[in-house]
Motif scaffolding. Structure first.
Motif, PDB file in Angstrom:
ATOM      1  N   GLU A 108      18.643   1.049  30.661  1.00 28.67           N
ATOM      2  CA  GLU A 108      17.458   0.199  30.698  1.00 28.67           C
ATOM      3  C   GLU A 108      17.825  -1.148  31.310  1.00 28.67           C
ATOM      4  O   GLU A 108      18.773  -1.793  30.888  1.00 28.67           O
ATOM      5  N   ILE A 109      17.091  -1.535  32.353  1.00 26.44           N
ATOM      6  CA  ILE A 109      17.316  -2.812  33.024  1.00 26.44           C
ATOM      7  C   ILE A 109      15.982  -3.550  33.081  1.00 26.44           C
ATOM      8  O   ILE A 109      14.992  -3.032  33.619  1.00 26.44           O
ATOM      9  N   ASP A 110      15.974  -4.748  32.516  1.00 29.95           N
ATOM     10  CA  ASP A 110      14.750  -5.562  32.500  1.00 29.95           C
ATOM     11  C   ASP A 110      13.566  -4.793  31.913  1.00 29.95           C
ATOM     12  O   ASP A 110      12.436  -4.897  32.400  1.00 29.95           O
ATOM     13  N   GLY A 111      13.837  -3.975  30.898  1.00 25.33           N
ATOM     14  CA  GLY A 111      12.781  -3.224  30.249  1.00 25.33           C
ATOM     15  C   GLY A 111      12.354  -1.971  30.978  1.00 25.33           C
ATOM     16  O   GLY A 111      11.470  -1.252  30.509  1.00 25.33           O
ATOM     17  N   LEU A 112      12.967  -1.691  32.124  1.00 22.93           N
ATOM     18  CA  LEU A 112      12.630  -0.496  32.902  1.00 22.93           C
ATOM     19  C   LEU A 112      13.588   0.636  32.548  1.00 22.93           C
ATOM     20  O   LEU A 112      14.763   0.411  32.267  1.00 22.93           O
ATOM     21  N   CYS A 113      13.085   1.871  32.571  1.00 19.07           N
ATOM     22  CA  CYS A 113      13.915   3.042  32.310  1.00 19.07           C
ATOM     23  C   CYS A 113      13.529   4.118  33.323  1.00 19.07           C
ATOM     24  O   CYS A 113      12.495   4.028  33.988  1.00 19.07           O
ATOM     25  N   SER A 114      14.359   5.137  33.453  1.00 15.18           N
ATOM     26  CA  SER A 114      14.096   6.112  34.518  1.00 15.18           C
ATOM     27  C   SER A 114      14.449   7.523  34.107  1.00 15.18           C
ATOM     28  O   SER A 114      15.252   7.752  33.196  1.00 15.18           O
ATOM     29  N   LEU A 115      13.822   8.458  34.799  1.00 17.25           N
ATOM     30  CA  LEU A 115      14.168   9.868  34.722  1.00 17.25           C
ATOM     31  C   LEU A 115      14.823  10.252  36.041  1.00 17.25           C
ATOM     32  O   LEU A 115      14.293   9.968  37.125  1.00 17.25           O
ATOM     33  N   SER A 116      15.972  10.877  35.948  1.00 15.96           N
ATOM     34  CA  SER A 116      16.701  11.299  37.143  1.00 15.96           C
ATOM     35  C   SER A 116      16.352  12.754  37.431  1.00 15.96           C
ATOM     36  O   SER A 116      16.554  13.626  36.582  1.00 15.96           O
TER      37      SER A 116
END
Length: 457
Positions: A322-330
């Motif tokens: 999580e960076i700056d409240g952002l998250c991701s699906l790879s």
């Protein structure tokens, strides 16, 4: 920049070492680490400014099936970052299910899947197979696969080889499974168990830890190798784009096999020739990260791990970062349809639309609009393949011959994760390939130092 790269700037000098390793991925760094433990001098040349390479960066692994990964992660102090998997997994078209279970298949499909898994697991552990000329699709069909099970078999080959089941030979598939201990460990590796260790970006973290263990000055970043001259039987000259020249007795090619598309080796070696011949028959696999402003899948009681059956996505996993409240699906984008998304000259926006549509289908619809989509490979048609269709043959001897072509040729060793005897293209395979190459070089040099070996499968 790591401490090894400090004190050296591109173009400043010509250097020599007993071994030059081309590529600072996990396999290359493992090779260098083991060689230095044995008292052999080496330099690692990396074209980019980072370590880690293109090894398939699964974030989950376990001690039983991935002993080298576990051992190195523990040695490097990464095990403390263990994070249990929370939430259920998804398979396109089915309800969510626990990670240690299977999706709620119809009774006929469940019975068929159990039978075919048992048969293929047994076949993969035999020294010979009675159906080497069949494709995987034909093989499972011969054992009465239902449409659902046939779709699952297609998912297996797309995820592993980047090719549909009707384009992968039964021999190739069973050979791959055999190298990993059978079909069942392979299928476990494609899913995620609640008992597995979860370390985000584990391959890059292990690579960084291995790099830190090299002698100062070993790792040379921003040194893109363009030419290797091994005309002399006792020395090699390695040229880089920066104009530097490195000299060694032995060269290790530790990047993806796709490096042969940009690297000039004089005289040409069999591995480079084979790569040129295989350009049109290789599988396709690349990665796209879909970034969201919230982990919406957790609100649905899901872990973020999922598989797609009908579109370009084969595997989805949370990045865990999580960076700056952002998250991701790879998302792993693999197979012929995925390859076509780049061959058809689609622009990035069109590809994003297809990927997002399939991602929504996998998770049952109504997913929020992403903040960003990031294609991890600048040119996936050249660099994005994680597993290649290079072990197929009409018989076991043919397959063994093609595999043998990636082994030592004169004073050049091939050590990329793609060439590993187990878990090809994956973290465990990269560590295995690096260890194997170091052992071969130590034996050739005749050093009295021993190499510390990790546990084996």
């Amino acid at each position: 920049m790591t401490k090894m790269a400090q004190g050296y700037q591109a173009g400043s000098q010509t250097r020599s070492a007993e071994v030059i390793v081309v590529g600072a991925g996990v396999s290359g760094l493992q090779t260098a680490h083991k060689l230095q433990q044995a008292g052999i001098s080496c330099i690692v040349l990396e074209g980019s400014g980072n370590v880690g390479g293109q090894t398939f960066a699964r974030s989950t692994f376990n001690e039983v099936h991935h002993p080298r990964t576990y051992a190195v992660a523990k040695e490097c102090g990464l095990i403390d970052e263990h994070q249990p998997i929370r939430g259920k997994a998804m398979l396109e078209g089915f309800d969510a299910f626990e990670h240690d279970d299977q999706p709620a298949l119809a009774a006929e499909d469940a019975a068929c899947l159990f039978q075919i898994q048992a048969i293929l697991d047994t076949l993969s552990k035999r020294s010979e197979t009675s159906a080497p000329t069949m494709t995987v699709a034909e093989l499972v069909s011969s054992y009465g696969a239902t449409p659902t099970v046939a779709n699952l078999a297609n998912l297996w080959t797309r995820t592993i080889f980047g090719l549909s089941s009707n384009n992968v030979s039964a021999l190739q598939f069973l050979s791959h499974c055999a190298s990993c201990g059978g079909l069942l460990p392979v299928l476990e590796n494609l899913s995620s168990s609640s008992e597995e260790l979860v370390i985000p970006e584990v391959s890059h973290k292990v690579a960084s830890a291995l790099a830190q263990r090299l002698s100062e000055g070993t790792l040379q970043l921003h040194q893109k190798v363009t030419q290797i001259d091994h005309t002399s039987s006792d020395s090699c000259m390695i040229h880089t784009a920066s104009g530097d020249v490195f000299r060694s007795t032995t060269v290790v090619l530790a990047g993806s096999l796709s490096m042969f598309g940009e690297l000039q080796v004089c005289p040409t070696i069999t591995a480079a020739e084979n790569w040129e011949m295989m350009r049109n028959e290789q599988g396709f696999s690349t990665t796209v990260d879909v970034v969201f402003d919230q982990a919406w899948w957790q609100d649905r009681g899901l872990s973020g791990y999922a598989h797609g059956l009908t579109g370009p996505i084969t595997l989805v996993r949370p990045s865990g970062i999580e960076i700056d409240g952002l998250c991701s699906l790879s998302c792993q984008i693999a197979g012929e349809q995925a390859r076509g998304m780049w061959l058809w000259l689609m622009d990035a926006e069109e590809r994003e639309t297809l990927i997002l549509q399939h991602l929504s289908t996998i998770f049952g619809g109504n997913i929020p609009r992403p903040v960003q989509m990031i294609e991890q490979d600048a040119n996936p048609l050249l660099h994005g393949q994680q597993c290649l269709n290079y072990t197929c043959g009409e018989n076991a001897a043919g397959a063994a011959t093609r595999q043998a072509s990636w082994k030592t040729q004169g004073n050049i060793h091939i050590s990329g994760a793609d060439t590993s005897g187990i878990w090809r293209g994956h973290m465990e395979g990269a560590l295995t390939a690096g260890e194997r190459t170091a052992i071969d070089i130590v034996a050739a040099f005749g050093t009295s130092h021993a190499i510390a070996l990790a546990p084996r499968l």
